[in-house]
Scaffold this motif. Sequence first.
Motif, PDB file in Angstrom:
ATOM      1  N   PHE A  56       0.841  -1.188   0.000  1.00  0.00           N
ATOM      2  CA  PHE A  56       0.000   0.000   0.000  1.00  0.00           C
ATOM      3  C   PHE A  56       0.877   1.240   0.000  1.00  0.00           C
ATOM      4  O   PHE A  56       2.014   1.220   0.473  1.00  0.00           O
ATOM      5  CB  PHE A  56      -0.957   0.005   1.204  1.00  0.00           C
ATOM      6  CG  PHE A  56      -0.287  -0.137   2.541  1.00  0.00           C
ATOM      7  CD1 PHE A  56       0.087   0.982   3.274  1.00  0.00           C
ATOM      8  CD2 PHE A  56      -0.027  -1.389   3.067  1.00  0.00           C
ATOM      9  CE1 PHE A  56       0.704   0.860   4.506  1.00  0.00           C
ATOM     10  CE2 PHE A  56       0.590  -1.535   4.307  1.00  0.00           C
ATOM     11  CZ  PHE A  56       0.954  -0.398   5.026  1.00  0.00           C
ATOM     12  N   THR A  58       1.013   5.453   0.851  1.00  0.00           N
ATOM     13  CA  THR A  58       0.357   6.434   1.721  1.00  0.00           C
ATOM     14  C   THR A  58       0.953   7.816   1.527  1.00  0.00           C
ATOM     15  O   THR A  58       2.164   7.963   1.344  1.00  0.00           O
ATOM     16  CB  THR A  58       0.521   6.051   3.206  1.00  0.00           C
ATOM     17  OG1 THR A  58       1.919   5.866   3.469  1.00  0.00           O
ATOM     18  CG2 THR A  58      -0.219   4.772   3.542  1.00  0.00           C
ATOM     19  N   ASP A  73      -4.129   9.926   2.223  1.00  0.00           N
ATOM     20  CA  ASP A  73      -4.502   9.222   0.992  1.00  0.00           C
ATOM     21  C   ASP A  73      -3.779   7.879   1.007  1.00  0.00           C
ATOM     22  O   ASP A  73      -2.543   7.834   1.012  1.00  0.00           O
ATOM     23  CB  ASP A  73      -4.095  10.049  -0.229  1.00  0.00           C
ATOM     24  CG  ASP A  73      -4.636   9.486  -1.535  1.00  0.00           C
ATOM     25  OD1 ASP A  73      -5.165   8.353  -1.532  1.00  0.00           O
ATOM     26  OD2 ASP A  73      -4.539  10.186  -2.560  1.00  0.00           O
ATOM     27  N   ARG A  75      -3.557   4.107  -0.859  1.00  0.00           N
ATOM     28  CA  ARG A  75      -3.901   3.259  -2.002  1.00  0.00           C
ATOM     29  C   ARG A  75      -3.414   1.843  -1.706  1.00  0.00           C
ATOM     30  O   ARG A  75      -2.232   1.641  -1.409  1.00  0.00           O
ATOM     31  CB  ARG A  75      -3.262   3.782  -3.285  1.00  0.00           C
ATOM     32  CG  ARG A  75      -3.780   5.160  -3.699  1.00  0.00           C
ATOM     33  CD  ARG A  75      -2.963   5.700  -4.866  1.00  0.00           C
ATOM     34  NE  ARG A  75      -3.352   7.052  -5.235  1.00  0.00           N
ATOM     35  CZ  ARG A  75      -4.157   7.358  -6.245  1.00  0.00           C
ATOM     36  NH1 ARG A  75      -4.657   6.383  -6.999  1.00  0.00           N
ATOM     37  NH2 ARG A  75      -4.457   8.606  -6.517  1.00  0.00           N
ATOM     38  N   ASN A 105      -6.927  -1.532  -7.206  1.00  0.00           N
ATOM     39  CA  ASN A 105      -6.643  -0.792  -5.981  1.00  0.00           C
ATOM     40  C   ASN A 105      -7.908  -0.440  -5.212  1.00  0.00           C
ATOM     41  O   ASN A 105      -8.953  -0.153  -5.803  1.00  0.00           O
ATOM     42  CB  ASN A 105      -5.894   0.511  -6.301  1.00  0.00           C
ATOM     43  CG  ASN A 105      -4.539   0.255  -6.920  1.00  0.00           C
ATOM     44  OD1 ASN A 105      -3.708  -0.430  -6.346  1.00  0.00           O
ATOM     45  ND2 ASN A 105      -4.316   0.809  -8.102  1.00  0.00           N
ATOM     46  N   ARG A 107      -8.942   2.452  -2.153  1.00  0.00           N
ATOM     47  CA  ARG A 107      -8.378   3.754  -1.791  1.00  0.00           C
ATOM     48  C   ARG A 107      -9.188   4.393  -0.668  1.00  0.00           C
ATOM     49  O   ARG A 107     -10.412   4.383  -0.696  1.00  0.00           O
ATOM     50  CB  ARG A 107      -8.366   4.674  -3.010  1.00  0.00           C
ATOM     51  CG  ARG A 107      -7.653   6.006  -2.801  1.00  0.00           C
ATOM     52  CD  ARG A 107      -7.659   6.815  -4.082  1.00  0.00           C
ATOM     53  NE  ARG A 107      -6.862   8.022  -3.975  1.00  0.00           N
ATOM     54  CZ  ARG A 107      -6.765   8.948  -4.925  1.00  0.00           C
ATOM     55  NH1 ARG A 107      -7.421   8.773  -6.072  1.00  0.00           N
ATOM     56  NH2 ARG A 107      -6.021  10.017  -4.753  1.00  0.00           N
ATOM     57  N   GLN A 109      -9.418   8.125   1.234  1.00  0.00           N
ATOM     58  CA  GLN A 109      -9.010   9.526   1.219  1.00  0.00           C
ATOM     59  C   GLN A 109      -9.786  10.286   2.283  1.00  0.00           C
ATOM     60  O   GLN A 109     -10.993  10.095   2.434  1.00  0.00           O
ATOM     61  CB  GLN A 109      -9.300  10.166  -0.141  1.00  0.00           C
ATOM     62  CG  GLN A 109      -8.570   9.561  -1.323  1.00  0.00           C
ATOM     63  CD  GLN A 109      -9.122  10.098  -2.634  1.00  0.00           C
ATOM     64  OE1 GLN A 109     -10.119   9.592  -3.165  1.00  0.00           O
ATOM     65  NE2 GLN A 109      -8.502  11.134  -3.157  1.00  0.00           N
ATOM     66  N   THR A 128     -13.020   3.758  -1.459  1.00  0.00           N
ATOM     67  CA  THR A 128     -13.332   3.218  -2.781  1.00  0.00           C
ATOM     68  C   THR A 128     -12.852   1.774  -2.857  1.00  0.00           C
ATOM     69  O   THR A 128     -11.678   1.485  -2.608  1.00  0.00           O
ATOM     70  CB  THR A 128     -12.656   4.043  -3.888  1.00  0.00           C
ATOM     71  OG1 THR A 128     -13.103   5.397  -3.817  1.00  0.00           O
ATOM     72  CG2 THR A 128     -12.989   3.478  -5.266  1.00  0.00           C
ATOM     73  N   THR A 133     -17.538   4.105  -4.422  1.00  0.00           N
ATOM     74  CA  THR A 133     -17.073   4.985  -3.352  1.00  0.00           C
ATOM     75  C   THR A 133     -18.206   5.331  -2.403  1.00  0.00           C
ATOM     76  O   THR A 133     -19.305   5.694  -2.838  1.00  0.00           O
ATOM     77  CB  THR A 133     -16.484   6.284  -3.930  1.00  0.00           C
ATOM     78  OG1 THR A 133     -15.409   5.956  -4.827  1.00  0.00           O
ATOM     79  CG2 THR A 133     -15.946   7.184  -2.830  1.00  0.00           C
TER      80      THR A 133
END
Length: 196
Positions: A56, A58, A73, A75, A105, A107, A109, A128, A133
């Motif tokens: 991941f 960041t 953030d 991923r 991926n 995600r 945020q 997401t 999302t």
Amino acid sequence: MANRLTATAFAALTAFTASTALAQQAPVWTVDHDKSRVGFIAQQSGNAVPGEFERFQTTIRFDRDNLEASSVDVRIAIASVTTGSLDRDQTIKSPNLFHAQKYPNARFQADSFRHAGGNTYIAEGKLTMRGTTHPIDLPFELEVTRDGDTLTAVADGEVTVKRLRWGIGKGQWQDTSMVPNDVVIEIDIHATRPAG
């Protein structure tokens, strides 16, 4: 009239400049991925099934005294899932669950945080997964220590989500009698930055 318009424009410019400066004040943290973990706990046939994602990325800007300028953030590479069972890992990555080939991926945020008392904070963000999302609130405990010129932060939190809300469960996996809808997402993030 012209003076009032000039004053208004000046005030707006000052506010914009101040907000821009505020956003720049949130420090960047460097995540230690060897110590950090993004994982989950699902249930199958009444048994807990823990797992984690080994890869991941960041981007963290965080300041406890300047939450308005903070952001995160994350991923997550779905293909990096590991649960201790190769067959289970392949099932998780399959089109019936995460469909990692089409949606590689997940995600998270967030650019809104609130202090919930003590060392507890809540990241108000959006998650997401599988191309869908939804907003979620992620509570976490934050410990920050200093060693010389280095600050170390440890953020430990979890949140329960409904997997079917993100479409994770097609065909037989829509049945929640064997695999319940609730899945616990866990984070354990270790990060550092220069002090001062």
